[in-house]
Scaffold this motif. Sequence first.
Motif, PDB file in Angstrom:
ATOM      1  N   SER A  97     -20.184 129.976  93.351  1.00  0.00           N
ATOM      2  CA  SER A  97     -21.177 130.986  92.999  1.00  0.00           C
ATOM      3  C   SER A  97     -21.376 131.922  94.194  1.00  0.00           C
ATOM      4  O   SER A  97     -21.005 131.597  95.331  1.00  0.00           O
TER       5      SER A  97
ATOM      6  N   GLY B 271     -24.139 132.567  95.589  1.00  0.00           N
ATOM      7  CA  GLY B 271     -25.045 131.892  96.508  1.00  0.00           C
ATOM      8  C   GLY B 271     -24.317 130.908  97.394  1.00  0.00           C
ATOM      9  O   GLY B 271     -24.543 130.852  98.612  1.00  0.00           O
TER      10      GLY B 271
ATOM     11  N   ASP C 233     -33.359 135.699  94.211  1.00  0.00           N
ATOM     12  CA  ASP C 233     -32.826 134.458  94.781  1.00  0.00           C
ATOM     13  C   ASP C 233     -33.925 133.454  95.122  1.00  0.00           C
ATOM     14  O   ASP C 233     -33.665 132.423  95.743  1.00  0.00           O
TER      15      ASP C 233
ATOM     16  N   SER D 120     -33.502 129.569  94.944  1.00  0.00           N
ATOM     17  CA  SER D 120     -32.112 129.199  95.189  1.00  0.00           C
ATOM     18  C   SER D 120     -32.025 128.420  96.502  1.00  0.00           C
ATOM     19  O   SER D 120     -32.617 128.827  97.505  1.00  0.00           O
TER      20      SER D 120
ATOM     21  N   HIS E 292     -29.744 128.514  98.380  1.00  0.00           N
ATOM     22  CA  HIS E 292     -28.936 129.354  99.281  1.00  0.00           C
ATOM     23  C   HIS E 292     -29.690 130.615  99.716  1.00  0.00           C
ATOM     24  O   HIS E 292     -29.082 131.503 100.320  1.00  0.00           O
ATOM     25  N   GLU E 293     -30.988 130.695  99.438  1.00  0.00           N
ATOM     26  CA  GLU E 293     -31.733 131.920  99.726  1.00  0.00           C
ATOM     27  C   GLU E 293     -31.666 132.300 101.205  1.00  0.00           C
ATOM     28  O   GLU E 293     -31.445 133.477 101.547  1.00  0.00           O
TER      29      GLU E 293
ATOM     30  N   PRO F 116     -27.327 135.444  92.628  1.00  0.00           N
ATOM     31  CA  PRO F 116     -26.846 134.242  93.322  1.00  0.00           C
ATOM     32  C   PRO F 116     -26.147 133.235  92.434  1.00  0.00           C
ATOM     33  O   PRO F 116     -25.325 132.443  92.911  1.00  0.00           O
ATOM     34  N   TRP F 117     -26.459 133.237  91.145  1.00  0.00           N
ATOM     35  CA  TRP F 117     -25.875 132.239  90.258  1.00  0.00           C
ATOM     36  C   TRP F 117     -24.564 132.716  89.650  1.00  0.00           C
ATOM     37  O   TRP F 117     -23.857 131.937  88.998  1.00  0.00           O
TER      38      TRP F 117
END
Length: 327
Positions: free
Chosen positions: A255, A257, A280, A283, A285-286, A308-309
């Motif tokens: 993804s 992210g 995000d 998430s 991964h933010e 992000p997805w």
Amino acid sequence: MGTRARTTILMLATVMLATLMPVAASASVEPASAESEFVNLINQERTSRGLTPLAIHADLVAGARKQAASIRDAGRLFHNANLGSVTTGWTKLGENVGYGGTVSGLHAAFMNSPSHRANVLDPVYTNVGVGVVVEGSTIWVAEVFMQSTATVAKVSYQWPFRDIAGLSYAGDIVTLSEAGITSGCGNDRFCPFGYVSRAEMGSFLQRSLGLKPMTANFFSDISSSVHRSAINAIANANITTGCGGGRYCPSTTVSRGEMATFLVRALSLPKATKDYFWDDNGSPHEASINAIAQAGITTGCGSGRFCPWGGLTRGEMASFLVRGFKL
């Protein structure tokens, strides 16, 4: 009209260079000298990558000068809606426009923007015309690129892959190919719209970092993968810990992210000081997404979003790697 209908104009995004805090232009800057400097910088970029330098075309120069004056008069950036009429005998046209304080600063900004860099490094282009207008401390510039119908057969073979012509990230894909980071997806193709798997991500990063391939397996599910040694290398470098349970999940799509986290670890990027995107939140991964935004590696997917997805395409990956590793 029939001939015009069969041709293609490549119209690329503008870059608002005022946001780059340009320094004041020297009072001694002459438009003609600036135009020559832009052409020299363009051709230096091309020849350093083994591409043919562009010849100056008088019609393109005239069209570029008119466009530079138009954006100066309007005080904003926009493309020439009639770009196809600036000359005849073309198969493909492209245009970069911008403004700033110095020629070198403007050129650097173009090269840091994937869409503008794609014009500068497009292997099929044969000619260029640059127009400059200087007013006060500001340089306004238009660069017009052309593929001549007279040389289509001669230059068409220069693309390393047959499925990337006309794409905004084509220049980045060429850069990755020349750096030995990718050899495509087979049959002279790059598959730019295909999604990047976690296994492929391993090879992209291992080659970009110059990590030594490793045979000792870090994960239980990669023994049959052609990317096994690369995955082991990035695991050894603490760039990945897998997907849980001692597995790496090599066939799973990366993804956007996840890509951010891979890059933050690979590049050892510092924590960001602000939140760049609104979509995000939540998430895992933010923090990584904000870090790559702060580093200038991404501007998101539009409207203040990062998506992000969403799956990461191979074309997008090329641009992220070129920006991140400054290739």
